[in-house]
Design a protein around this motif. Structure first.
Motif, short mmCIF file in Angstrom:
data_model
loop_
_atom_site.label_atom_id
_atom_site.label_comp_id
_atom_site.label_asym_id
_atom_site.label_seq_id
_atom_site.Cartn_x
_atom_site.Cartn_y
_atom_site.Cartn_z
N PHE A 1 0.86 -1.24 0.03
CA PHE A 1 0.10 -0.13 0.12
C PHE A 1 0.70 1.20 -0.05
N ILE B 1 -0.25 -0.98 -4.58
CA ILE B 1 -1.97 -0.61 -4.40
C ILE B 1 -1.83 0.83 -3.93
N ASP C 1 -3.70 3.90 -2.67
CA ASP C 1 -4.76 3.85 -1.62
C ASP C 1 -5.68 5.33 -1.61
N GLU D 1 -8.59 5.28 0.00
CA GLU D 1 -9.61 5.07 0.99
C GLU D 1 -8.89 5.61 2.27
N ASP D 2 -8.55 4.45 3.33
CA ASP D 2 -8.15 4.93 4.70
C ASP D 2 -7.04 5.83 4.76
N ARG E 1 -6.95 1.21 -4.56
CA ARG E 1 -8.11 0.97 -3.63
C ARG E 1 -8.88 2.28 -3.70
N PRO F 1 -12.92 -1.78 -0.89
CA PRO F 1 -12.86 -1.69 0.58
C PRO F 1 -14.45 -2.02 1.08
#
Length: 279
Positions: free
Chosen positions: A11, A32, A34, A36-37, A66, A93
């Motif tokens: 990530f 990946i 990311d 998102e989070d 992601r 997710p």
């Protein structure tokens, strides 16, 4: 990029573009990025725009992305970004809705890697695995623990006991096998300076039938690869098994004090088809 063959997926936050190329050079099988989070809500639009510009100069199918959840306000724009030729697959997710996965697959025409990280996802695991475009399942351990009100993670000075997650992890492995998916990818190991802990965790995942692991830091890449390769002791055992098979040429042979039949011989052949891990 062969999604089914990936073992280490690293990530990198989408709001840290200076890390993108470093992640790609880390030795991980795939990166990946990311949205998102790792990205605060106030930065998501800017991070997406930066990522979109960076993807323009990337080769086809070179990274995974992601996106934000299918019920989030950023989903539609994230979905549009994933139509880029540079995106090899979409990491989804909090996957719970097979219909949303079908829509995402139709719009992006990309393989999907849904995260299983809630009780609702477990209840719909078969339907999720059968959704259009789903290539592999990913385990989201931290969100699963939160959803189930589990006493996890422990304080930083305590071991990360994985025993409570064994039934869930096995469910993902069995479901993947039943539906013809590649082996799932195990959850992140958050202690990025704990090589011994990561090694034990990866080997446990391999024993359960996982095909790889998600990583949070570049320094985890090499220890993870080493942990997934068979040890010299395993290779020596496999060589003894196959030597006995050739010598006896029977369906059942004796290796030491153990009787060995066709499933064990197949396991030995699989071991010898992999790389070696130093002692």
């Amino acid at each position: 990029m062969n999604i089914n063959a990936l073992q280490t997926l690293l990530f990198v936050p989408a709001n840290r573009p200076e890390r993108f190329d470093k992640a790609l050079n880390s030795g991980a099988d795939a990166v990946i990025i990311d949205l998102e989070d790792a990205v605060p809500p106030a930065e998501k639009d800017a991070a997406r725009a930066t990522l979109a510009g960076w993807l323009i100069s990337r080769p086809p199918a070179s990274v995974l992305v992601r996106i934000n959840g299918t019920d989030s306000p950023w989903f539609n724009q994230d979905m549009a970004l994933c139509r880029s030729d540079a995106v090899a697959a979409v990491v989804v997710p909090k996957a719970e809705d097979p219909d949303a996965l079908n829509e995402l697959a139709n719009v992006t025409d990309k393989p999907l890697l849904p995260f299983i990280e809630s009780a609702q996802a477990l209840a719909r695991l078969d339907a999720i695995a059968c959704a259009n475009g789903v290539a592999r399942l990913l385990f989201g351990q931290l969100d699963m623990a939160l959803d189930l009100a589990m006493d996890y993670p422990p304080p930083a000075d305590e071991p990360q006991d994985q025993t409570p997650f064994l039934p869930i992890r096995s469910q993902l492995v069995v479901c993947s096998r039943v539906h013809g998916l590649a082996a799932p990818l195990d959850a992140v190991y958050t202690a990025f300076n704990d090589d011994a802990g990561l090694t034990a965790y990866v080997r446990e995942g391999m024993k359960l039938g996982f095909g790889g692991i998600l990583l949070v830091h570049p320094r985890q890449v090499n220890p993870a690869h080493l942990a997934m390769a068979p040890s010299p002791a395993q290779r020596a055992w496999a060589e003894r098994v196959l030597a006995a098979e050739q010598r006896v040429k029977g369906a059942v042979v004796a290796v030491g004090e153990h009787m060995v039949d066709s499933p064990v011989m197949a396991r030995a052949r699989r071991i010898l088809g992999q790389g070696e891990r130093p002692a």
